[in-house]
Design an enzyme around this catalytic site. Sequence first.
Site, short mmCIF file in Angstrom:
data_model
loop_
_atom_site.label_atom_id
_atom_site.label_comp_id
_atom_site.label_asym_id
_atom_site.label_seq_id
_atom_site.Cartn_x
_atom_site.Cartn_y
_atom_site.Cartn_z
N SER A 54 -14.74 19.80 -14.37
CA SER A 54 -13.47 19.19 -13.90
C SER A 54 -12.97 19.68 -12.66
O SER A 54 -12.64 18.98 -11.79
CB SER A 54 -12.45 18.71 -15.09
OG SER A 54 -13.30 18.28 -16.01
N ARG B 97 -12.96 18.51 -8.55
CA ARG B 97 -11.80 18.35 -7.68
C ARG B 97 -11.93 19.35 -6.75
O ARG B 97 -11.40 18.78 -5.36
CB ARG B 97 -10.66 18.47 -8.58
CG ARG B 97 -10.37 17.39 -9.62
CD ARG B 97 -9.51 17.88 -10.82
NE ARG B 97 -9.22 16.55 -11.59
CZ ARG B 97 -9.87 16.19 -12.53
NH1 ARG B 97 -11.13 16.56 -12.90
NH2 ARG B 97 -9.24 15.02 -13.42
N GLY C 11 -19.81 10.00 -13.98
CA GLY C 11 -18.69 9.02 -14.09
C GLY C 11 -17.59 9.80 -12.97
O GLY C 11 -16.93 8.91 -12.24
N SER D 142 -8.70 8.84 -17.05
CA SER D 142 -7.85 9.29 -16.01
C SER D 142 -8.51 9.33 -14.70
O SER D 142 -7.84 9.63 -13.81
CB SER D 142 -7.34 10.67 -16.32
OG SER D 142 -8.35 11.43 -16.63
N GLN D 143 -9.89 9.20 -14.68
CA GLN D 143 -10.62 9.45 -13.38
C GLN D 143 -10.22 8.16 -12.53
O GLN D 143 -10.07 8.50 -11.42
CB GLN D 143 -12.17 9.32 -13.82
CG GLN D 143 -12.73 10.38 -14.63
CD GLN D 143 -14.23 10.13 -15.18
OE1 GLN D 143 -14.64 8.84 -15.26
NE2 GLN D 143 -14.76 11.08 -15.58
N ASP E 235 -13.63 14.65 -24.89
CA ASP E 235 -14.84 15.41 -24.86
C ASP E 235 -15.00 16.36 -25.93
O ASP E 235 -15.99 16.83 -26.23
CB ASP E 235 -14.83 15.98 -23.42
CG ASP E 235 -15.10 15.41 -22.32
OD1 ASP E 235 -15.63 13.94 -22.71
OD2 ASP E 235 -15.15 15.69 -21.17
N LYS F 95 -18.77 6.54 -23.20
CA LYS F 95 -19.20 7.90 -22.49
C LYS F 95 -20.64 7.82 -21.85
O LYS F 95 -21.52 6.81 -22.35
CB LYS F 95 -18.89 9.09 -23.22
CG LYS F 95 -17.53 9.37 -23.44
CD LYS F 95 -16.99 9.75 -22.20
CE LYS F 95 -15.36 10.29 -22.61
NZ LYS F 95 -14.83 10.70 -21.13
N ARG G 44 -20.48 8.00 -28.30
CA ARG G 44 -20.51 9.29 -29.09
C ARG G 44 -19.81 9.27 -30.55
O ARG G 44 -20.52 10.08 -31.02
CB ARG G 44 -19.56 10.30 -28.12
CG ARG G 44 -20.20 10.83 -26.78
CD ARG G 44 -19.39 11.77 -26.22
NE ARG G 44 -20.30 12.19 -25.17
CZ ARG G 44 -19.62 12.95 -23.88
NH1 ARG G 44 -18.27 13.08 -23.84
NH2 ARG G 44 -20.42 13.50 -22.99
N LYS H 220 -26.82 18.04 -17.34
CA LYS H 220 -25.89 17.26 -16.77
C LYS H 220 -24.34 18.21 -16.59
O LYS H 220 -23.90 17.97 -15.69
CB LYS H 220 -25.37 16.21 -17.73
CG LYS H 220 -24.17 15.23 -17.30
CD LYS H 220 -23.94 14.19 -18.30
CE LYS H 220 -22.66 13.45 -17.92
NZ LYS H 220 -22.95 12.85 -16.40
#
Length: 428
Positions: A19, A23, A93, A165-166, A308, A335, A339, A408
């Site tokens: 994450s 950013r 994503g 929140s993405q 997650d 996701k 999941r 991933k």
Amino acid sequence: MLITPSFLQGKIQVPPSKSVSHRAIICAALAKGESIISNIILSDDIKATIAGLKNLGAQIEVLPETVNRYLVKVRGGLKVDEKAGEIDCWESGSTLRFLIPIAAALGNETVFMGRGRLIDRPLNIYYELFEKQKFPYQTSSNKLPLCLQGKLQAGEYKLRGDVSSQFITGLMFALPLLAGDSKIFLTSELQSKGYIDLTIQTLQAFGIKIGYTADYQTIDIKGGQQYKCTDYRIEADYSQAAFWLVAACLGNEVQCAGLNKDSLQADKAILDIIQSLGGELIWVASDTVLCRAHKLTGITIDVGDCPDLVPILAVLGSLIQGETKIVNAARLRIKESDRLAAITSELKKLGAQIVESGDELIICGQQKLLGAGELDAWADHRIAMALAIATTRCELANTLNGWQSVSKSYPDFWQEYQSLGGKIQQEG
């Protein structure tokens, strides 16, 4: 892959946060001048973001730093009002939702592509904002590919806070680039607050000022700001540490090193969850924690801010005393896999007592799992890693299909699993 039950023991240098990596690399690409982002692993998602930013005009060079860690040298200053061509987001994503508003703010004609379930993952939040602005875009049945053909305008942006929140983070990257001031209004309570905190922290490090109310319902973003180049080191990932911390809760002896006690990461919640279950956390160094579990007891866990963690929490709940309920998990349906369905299906194969109930999981714990299942990772990295940890408490070996999906986010997972004593054998 054949996974044989084994005892894991040793110390893991927890990999850097995916994450934070997204950013920091994006902010560096938006800054004029050169930034060096250190402590990077080249997971598929990070590769997708780097490739996408190159298409938008950033110059990015990847250099070795230490074993399996890299420096990313970024010379930013993205192209404006140009045709960026196609950006393949792979299955990321974050890459897709972060780069869409950036490309729109630049005014670049861009086609966003994806693979796997990313093609179908919802982008309605952006479509609604585009339509309000009469921003031209093209998509078929709301699926990728998505073609952007306009230029984003400053102003008021209203969206729900209970979606990924993405979307909010993507706008927070893009809106400072516009000439005018903007406001983001959230029409419902924000979930995944930790991810917005990470965004604000990273933006501030690169010279961008963000104003916001205490409840994040209003976010003020001044236009005409300039990102400033800076060197940035990525902290360790609590999302990945969670797998090893739960392994320790289940009787293995694993220490997690490199963690930031003061991290803003949402998945740092794993520490509080373990303690709420009755686990003991011991910081043996300023950045190294071990977990001891004497008698863990199930509780209700609200995962609205840390979705997650669900796959590995389901494993933990399956192997402790009493009932564990995992609630507020609706977003897990969209996701890399569904999941909730995935982890329920695979743990049942091992003999776990786990039930899906709407958007919740209800789990009755037990001492051991039988195993001997032919398991499927559902093309989902977090399902694959969770099942590997579950196997340490099985009586029989398991076969896992789709084990490669860990690339991933954590390409070195199987190597590190073996380094701790995990027994795996690739078949075929």
